[in-house]
Scaffold this active site. Structure first.
Site, PDB file in Angstrom:
ATOM      1  NE  ARG A  98      -6.350 -12.035   5.366  1.00 58.60           N
ATOM      2  CZ  ARG A  98      -7.039 -10.886   5.359  1.00 58.60           C
ATOM      3  NH1 ARG A  98      -7.126 -10.147   4.253  1.00 58.60           N
ATOM      4  NH2 ARG A  98      -7.625 -10.450   6.444  1.00 58.60           N
ATOM      5  CE1 TYR A 122      -9.434  -2.939   0.819  1.00 58.97           C
ATOM      6  CE2 TYR A 122      -8.483  -1.158  -0.456  1.00 58.97           C
ATOM      7  CZ  TYR A 122      -8.336  -2.290   0.329  1.00 58.97           C
ATOM      8  OH  TYR A 122      -7.075  -2.766   0.619  1.00 58.97           O
ATOM      9  CB  THR A 127      -7.032  -5.846   9.971  1.00 56.05           C
ATOM     10  OG1 THR A 127      -7.573  -6.965   9.272  1.00 56.05           O
ATOM     11  CG2 THR A 127      -7.374  -4.565   9.249  1.00 56.05           C
ATOM     12  CG  ASN A 139      -3.580  -2.367   6.947  1.00 62.47           C
ATOM     13  OD1 ASN A 139      -3.462  -1.972   5.794  1.00 62.47           O
ATOM     14  ND2 ASN A 139      -4.641  -3.048   7.362  1.00 62.47           N
ATOM     15  NE  ARG A 174      -2.267  -5.832   7.023  1.00 57.76           N
ATOM     16  CZ  ARG A 174      -3.426  -6.373   6.674  1.00 57.76           C
ATOM     17  NH1 ARG A 174      -3.950  -7.356   7.400  1.00 57.76           N
ATOM     18  NH2 ARG A 174      -4.070  -5.932   5.614  1.00 57.76           N
ATOM     19  CG  PHE A 231     -12.826   2.173   7.847  1.00 59.53           C
ATOM     20  CD1 PHE A 231     -12.443   1.558   6.663  1.00 59.53           C
ATOM     21  CD2 PHE A 231     -13.465   1.409   8.819  1.00 59.53           C
ATOM     22  CE1 PHE A 231     -12.695   0.211   6.434  1.00 59.53           C
ATOM     23  CE2 PHE A 231     -13.725   0.056   8.595  1.00 59.53           C
ATOM     24  CZ  PHE A 231     -13.335  -0.546   7.404  1.00 59.53           C
ATOM     25  CG  HIS A 234      -5.200  -6.313  -0.355  1.00 56.60           C
ATOM     26  ND1 HIS A 234      -6.407  -6.378   0.293  1.00 56.60           N
ATOM     27  CD2 HIS A 234      -5.301  -7.145  -1.424  1.00 56.60           C
ATOM     28  CE1 HIS A 234      -7.207  -7.215  -0.379  1.00 56.60           C
ATOM     29  NE2 HIS A 234      -6.553  -7.690  -1.432  1.00 56.60           N
ATOM     30  CE  LYS A 265      -3.840  -2.391   2.311  1.00 59.16           C
ATOM     31  NZ  LYS A 265      -4.790  -2.351   3.465  1.00 59.16           N
ATOM     32  CD  GLU A 291      -8.983  -8.785  -3.758  1.00 57.42           C
ATOM     33  OE1 GLU A 291      -9.893  -8.579  -2.932  1.00 57.42           O
ATOM     34  OE2 GLU A 291      -7.845  -9.198  -3.434  1.00 57.42           O
TER      35      GLU A 291
HETATM   36  P1  ATP Z   1      -7.020  -5.854   3.296  1.00 55.15           P
HETATM   37  O1  ATP Z   1      -8.363  -6.142   2.661  1.00 55.15           O
HETATM   38  O2  ATP Z   1      -6.459  -4.512   2.891  1.00 55.15           O
HETATM   39  O3  ATP Z   1      -6.054  -6.990   3.111  1.00 55.15           O
HETATM   40  P2  ATP Z   1      -7.983  -6.793   5.814  1.00 55.15           P
HETATM   41  O4  ATP Z   1      -8.645  -7.853   5.007  1.00 55.15           O
HETATM   42  O5  ATP Z   1      -7.032  -7.225   6.866  1.00 55.15           O
HETATM   43  O6  ATP Z   1      -7.225  -5.763   4.860  1.00 55.15           O
HETATM   44  P3  ATP Z   1     -10.489  -5.415   5.894  1.00 55.15           P
HETATM   45  O7  ATP Z   1     -11.474  -5.613   6.980  1.00 55.15           O
HETATM   46  O8  ATP Z   1     -10.737  -6.004   4.556  1.00 55.15           O
HETATM   47  O9  ATP Z   1      -9.064  -5.859   6.467  1.00 55.15           O
HETATM   48  O10 ATP Z   1     -10.292  -3.842   5.758  1.00 55.15           O
HETATM   49  C1  ATP Z   1      -9.745  -3.284   4.562  1.00 55.15           C
HETATM   50  C2  ATP Z   1      -8.834  -2.151   4.928  1.00 55.15           C
HETATM   51  O11 ATP Z   1      -9.616  -1.090   5.474  1.00 55.15           O
HETATM   52  C3  ATP Z   1      -7.812  -2.455   6.017  1.00 55.15           C
HETATM   53  O12 ATP Z   1      -6.676  -3.122   5.544  1.00 55.15           O
HETATM   54  C4  ATP Z   1      -7.486  -1.069   6.501  1.00 55.15           C
HETATM   55  O13 ATP Z   1      -6.596  -0.390   5.606  1.00 55.15           O
HETATM   56  C5  ATP Z   1      -8.865  -0.412   6.464  1.00 55.15           C
HETATM   57  N1  ATP Z   1      -9.556  -0.546   7.743  1.00 55.15           N
HETATM   58  C6  ATP Z   1     -10.148  -1.657   8.242  1.00 55.15           C
HETATM   59  N2  ATP Z   1     -10.687  -1.424   9.445  1.00 55.15           N
HETATM   60  C7  ATP Z   1     -10.423  -0.128   9.722  1.00 55.15           C
HETATM   61  C8  ATP Z   1     -10.704   0.731  10.824  1.00 55.15           C
HETATM   62  N3  ATP Z   1     -11.389   0.288  11.884  1.00 55.15           N
HETATM   63  N4  ATP Z   1     -10.266   1.996  10.770  1.00 55.15           N
HETATM   64  C9  ATP Z   1      -9.589   2.479   9.688  1.00 55.15           C
HETATM   65  N5  ATP Z   1      -9.289   1.725   8.613  1.00 55.15           N
HETATM   66  C10 ATP Z   1      -9.687   0.441   8.624  1.00 55.15           C
HETATM   67 MG    MG Z   2      -9.849  -7.444   3.307  1.00 55.32          MG
END
Ligand code: ATP
Ligand code: MG
Length: 139
Positions: free
Chosen positions: A87, A51, A93, A114, A104, A59, A117, A11, A128
């Site tokens: 993962r 997303y 996350t 973070n 991470r 957020f 992805h 990212k 994707e």
């Molecule tokens: P990714 O999809 O990016 O791999 P993830 O699957 O671990 O991450 P998701 O729940 O899909 O987590 O959330 C997508 C992204 O949205 C997170 O990686 C983070 O950048 C952002 N995000 C998630 N939760 C929060 C939060 N509570 N506050 C701010 N940003 C958040």
């Molecule tokens: Mg995700």
């Protein structure tokens, strides 16, 4: 796409901090083969679509701004059990909850920024990957 593939993005925060090389080294040292790779930047429309599952979350606007503010590294990766193993390699996350040694834990600043992805299912990995790469750029 075969189910032994996943999709990742390094990212904007990870790219800004100069972590591309270190993160790719960790990924390949963990047994993932790079199938496709590029430095690119998501448009607002790209990030909103990518997303879209989070569009009702508080957020979402912040997430779209973050993901579009600079270049990312997009990649398709191959390994047995790729989605789950990747993962595990990236960690939770929220980096505060990520296991020691995960990407991470090492490189992410916060739950919002973070570093990396990882696809959450084989179906999403295929969707994707196809979002970012055409077949001729997969090896
Ligand atoms: P990714 O999809 O990016 O791999 P993830 O699957 O671990 O991450 P998701 O729940 O899909 O987590 O959330 C997508 C992204 O949205 C997170 O990686 C983070 O950048 C952002 N995000 C998630 N939760 C929060 C939060 N509570 N506050 C701010 N940003 C958040
Ligand atoms: Mg995700």
């Amino acid at each position: 796409m075969a189910t032994n593939r996943t999709f990742t993005m390094l990212k904007p925060d990870a790219v800004e901090k100069g972590h591309i090389g270190a993160i790719l080294e960790k990924i390949t040292a963990s047994g993932f083969r790079i199938v496709a790779l590029k430095l690119t930047q998501m448009t607002t429309a790209d990030a909103k679509a990518f997303y879209a599952v989070h569009k009702e979350r508080p957020f979402y606007g912040e997430l779209v701004d973050y993901m579009t503010r600079g270049p990312i590294v997009a990649a398709i990766l191959e390994k047995d059990n790729a989605v789950e193993d990747f993962r595990t390699l990236i960690g939770a996350t929220n980096p505060a909850e990520a296991a020691e040694g995960t990407i991470r834990k090492l490189y992410a600043a916060s739950i919002g920024e973070n570093a990396v992805h990882g696809s959450d299912s084989d179906d999403n990995a295929a969707i994707e990957g196809a979002f970012h790469f055409s077949g001729r750029d997969m090896f």
